[in-house]
Design a protein around this motif. Sequence first.
Motif, mmCIF file in Angstrom:
data_model
loop_
_atom_site.group_PDB
_atom_site.id
_atom_site.type_symbol
_atom_site.label_atom_id
_atom_site.label_comp_id
_atom_site.label_asym_id
_atom_site.label_seq_id
_atom_site.Cartn_x
_atom_site.Cartn_y
_atom_site.Cartn_z
ATOM 1 N N ARG A 158 0.836 -1.202 0.000
ATOM 2 C CA ARG A 158 0.000 0.000 0.000
ATOM 3 C C ARG A 158 0.871 1.251 0.000
ATOM 4 O O ARG A 158 0.553 2.237 -0.643
ATOM 5 C CB ARG A 158 -0.952 -0.002 1.190
ATOM 6 C CG ARG A 158 -2.015 -1.080 1.076
ATOM 7 C CD ARG A 158 -3.047 -1.005 2.171
ATOM 8 N NE ARG A 158 -2.490 -0.614 3.448
ATOM 9 C CZ ARG A 158 -3.191 -0.085 4.427
ATOM 10 N NH1 ARG A 158 -4.469 0.126 4.275
ATOM 11 N NH2 ARG A 158 -2.626 0.228 5.566
ATOM 12 N N VAL A 159 1.963 1.198 0.742
ATOM 13 C CA VAL A 159 2.875 2.339 0.789
ATOM 14 C C VAL A 159 3.536 2.535 -0.571
ATOM 15 O O VAL A 159 3.688 3.662 -1.033
ATOM 16 C CB VAL A 159 3.924 2.157 1.906
ATOM 17 C CG1 VAL A 159 4.961 3.261 1.860
ATOM 18 C CG2 VAL A 159 3.238 2.120 3.268
ATOM 19 N N TYR A 160 3.945 1.429 -1.224
ATOM 20 C CA TYR A 160 4.533 1.535 -2.560
ATOM 21 C C TYR A 160 3.590 2.248 -3.512
ATOM 22 O O TYR A 160 4.016 3.077 -4.317
ATOM 23 C CB TYR A 160 4.877 0.156 -3.133
ATOM 24 C CG TYR A 160 6.176 -0.412 -2.662
ATOM 25 C CD1 TYR A 160 7.343 0.344 -2.646
ATOM 26 C CD2 TYR A 160 6.263 -1.733 -2.242
ATOM 27 C CE1 TYR A 160 8.538 -0.177 -2.213
ATOM 28 C CE2 TYR A 160 7.459 -2.267 -1.809
ATOM 29 C CZ TYR A 160 8.589 -1.484 -1.801
ATOM 30 O OH TYR A 160 9.770 -2.012 -1.370
ATOM 31 N N THR A 161 2.303 1.918 -3.444
ATOM 32 C CA THR A 161 1.331 2.567 -4.322
ATOM 33 C C THR A 161 1.324 4.071 -4.081
ATOM 34 O O THR A 161 1.366 4.866 -5.031
ATOM 35 C CB THR A 161 -0.080 1.980 -4.095
ATOM 36 O OG1 THR A 161 -0.026 0.578 -4.380
ATOM 37 C CG2 THR A 161 -1.105 2.651 -4.982
ATOM 38 N N THR A 162 1.316 4.464 -2.811
ATOM 39 C CA THR A 162 1.320 5.895 -2.473
ATOM 40 C C THR A 162 2.608 6.553 -2.947
ATOM 41 O O THR A 162 2.581 7.641 -3.531
ATOM 42 C CB THR A 162 1.145 6.077 -0.951
ATOM 43 O OG1 THR A 162 -0.108 5.483 -0.569
ATOM 44 C CG2 THR A 162 1.158 7.536 -0.560
ATOM 45 N N ILE A 163 3.745 5.893 -2.708
ATOM 46 C CA ILE A 163 5.028 6.456 -3.137
ATOM 47 C C ILE A 163 5.098 6.542 -4.657
ATOM 48 O O ILE A 163 5.594 7.530 -5.204
ATOM 49 C CB ILE A 163 6.202 5.656 -2.547
ATOM 50 C CG1 ILE A 163 6.283 5.908 -1.029
ATOM 51 C CG2 ILE A 163 7.519 6.028 -3.222
ATOM 52 C CD1 ILE A 163 7.333 5.098 -0.312
#
Length: 163
Positions: free
Chosen positions: A113-118
């Motif tokens: 999920r963090v990768y998507t945001t980044i």
Amino acid sequence: MKVFHGSLEIVKNPLILPRKNGHTADFGLGFYTTTSKEQAERWVKIRKGENQSSAGYVNVYEIPDSLLQNSELKILRFDEANESWLDFVIKNRMDTSFTHEYDLVFGKVANDRVYTTINLYEDGFLNKDETLKRLKTFVLVDQLLFHTQKSLAFLTFTGAEKL
């Protein structure tokens, strides 16, 4: 303190491996561990799927409880996914020539999920403030990067669990 490393193999003697195929990671080159066994298990499952492998291992190591306060090592610590953490992760992920001089880097894992945001931030769809606001909503586990040979000397292999 126990730390874990998910892999397709048993890793008794960790190494700092060279970058392959332009691959980048959150904190740069090195040997990644986490205090979360569940995170290491998730990494094994991902690697097994990517490589169509039937087995993987959660390698277990002991490190001194005081390692992150060791004055003989250059240590960078991020206690939260803040602006400094985001800038450091982006430098490591986007600039293949970027390097740093830290022996150890401790901070949050940029999970799926963090990768998507980044990625949305990297692609210009989110500004830094919006990215940081979204990151604060995630419960993030930690990662501890051993970036130098000197730092690897503090890892003691204690076993591996086959998954």
